[in-house]
Motif scaffolding. Structure first.
Motif, PDB file in Angstrom:
ATOM      1  N   ARG A 133      -1.661  -2.792  -6.503  1.00  0.00           N
ATOM      2  CA  ARG A 133      -2.164  -4.167  -6.402  1.00  0.00           C
ATOM      3  C   ARG A 133      -1.486  -5.116  -7.394  1.00  0.00           C
ATOM      4  O   ARG A 133      -1.543  -6.334  -7.233  1.00  0.00           O
ATOM      5  CB  ARG A 133      -3.675  -4.202  -6.573  1.00  0.00           C
ATOM      6  N   ARG A 154       0.354   0.539 -10.601  1.00  0.00           N
ATOM      7  CA  ARG A 154      -0.763   0.074  -9.771  1.00  0.00           C
ATOM      8  C   ARG A 154      -0.200  -0.762  -8.623  1.00  0.00           C
ATOM      9  O   ARG A 154       0.459  -1.782  -8.851  1.00  0.00           O
ATOM     10  CB  ARG A 154      -1.739  -0.745 -10.597  1.00  0.00           C
ATOM     11  N   THR A 184      -4.172   4.135  -4.848  1.00  0.00           N
ATOM     12  CA  THR A 184      -4.145   2.808  -5.464  1.00  0.00           C
ATOM     13  C   THR A 184      -2.978   2.666  -6.429  1.00  0.00           C
ATOM     14  O   THR A 184      -2.702   1.573  -6.914  1.00  0.00           O
ATOM     15  CB  THR A 184      -5.453   2.508  -6.222  1.00  0.00           C
ATOM     16  N   ASP A 186      -6.251   8.713  -4.474  1.00  0.00           N
ATOM     17  CA  ASP A 186      -6.907   7.431  -4.208  1.00  0.00           C
ATOM     18  C   ASP A 186      -5.950   6.385  -3.643  1.00  0.00           C
ATOM     19  O   ASP A 186      -6.375   5.335  -3.174  1.00  0.00           O
ATOM     20  CB  ASP A 186      -7.615   6.903  -5.446  1.00  0.00           C
ATOM     21  N   ASP A 191       0.825  -1.207   0.000  1.00  0.00           N
ATOM     22  CA  ASP A 191       0.000   0.000   0.000  1.00  0.00           C
ATOM     23  C   ASP A 191       0.862   1.261   0.000  1.00  0.00           C
ATOM     24  O   ASP A 191       2.098   1.193  -0.051  1.00  0.00           O
ATOM     25  CB  ASP A 191      -0.971  -0.018   1.179  1.00  0.00           C
TER      26      ASP A 191
END
Length: 138
Positions: free
Chosen positions: A82, A80, A43, A41, A3
């Motif tokens: 993730r 990104r 992300t 955000d 994160d």
């Protein structure tokens, strides 16, 4: 899961890196030059990337690397969170961007990972003293 706290922790472990808010988001700089931004955000994050390399990165791993239309003319790429494989990959991406912004005097003395107390496997700087420990899901 990786994160934005991991981005912050690793970025601030790099020599002479400072965090500064700009455009209402965290940015990280070395010698006054920005090398990471973390949009609202959280992300993804953006790093320096020569345009000639950026197209190859995006073509090879479009689920990981991308450029929003308003940044198409810049020498930056978004990543990104993730889609990252692990903290070692995050570290490598952040160091590459740091090296593009750091002055020669820092580059000459930079040796990369130097494991210390609290570091995660692979020498990636850990969360620091007093932080909860345990395996990361991901």
């Amino acid at each position: 899961m990786i994160d934005s706290d991991d981005v912050r922790r690793i970025a601030l472990s790099l020599p002479e890196t400072v965090e500064k808010e700009a455009w209402s988001m965290p940015t990280f700089r070395v010698a006054g030059k920005m090398f990471i931004t973390v949009p609202d955000d959280e992300t993804s994050f953006a790093v320096r990337c020569p345009r000639h390399e950026r197209a190859e990165l995006i073509a090879a791993e479009p689920e990981k690397f991308w450029v929003p239309p308003h940044e198409a003319g810049s020498a930056w790429v978004r990543v990104r969170l993730r889609a990252l494989d692990d903290l070692d990959e995050l570290y490598d991406i952040l160091v590459d961007s740091w090296k593009q912004a750091a002055p020669p005097r820092l580059l000459e003395s930079f040796t990369g990972r130097e494991p210390g107390p609290g570091d995660a496997p692979g020498g990636v700087p850990g969360p620091g003293p007093g932080a909860p420990e345990g395996p990361r899901a991901g």
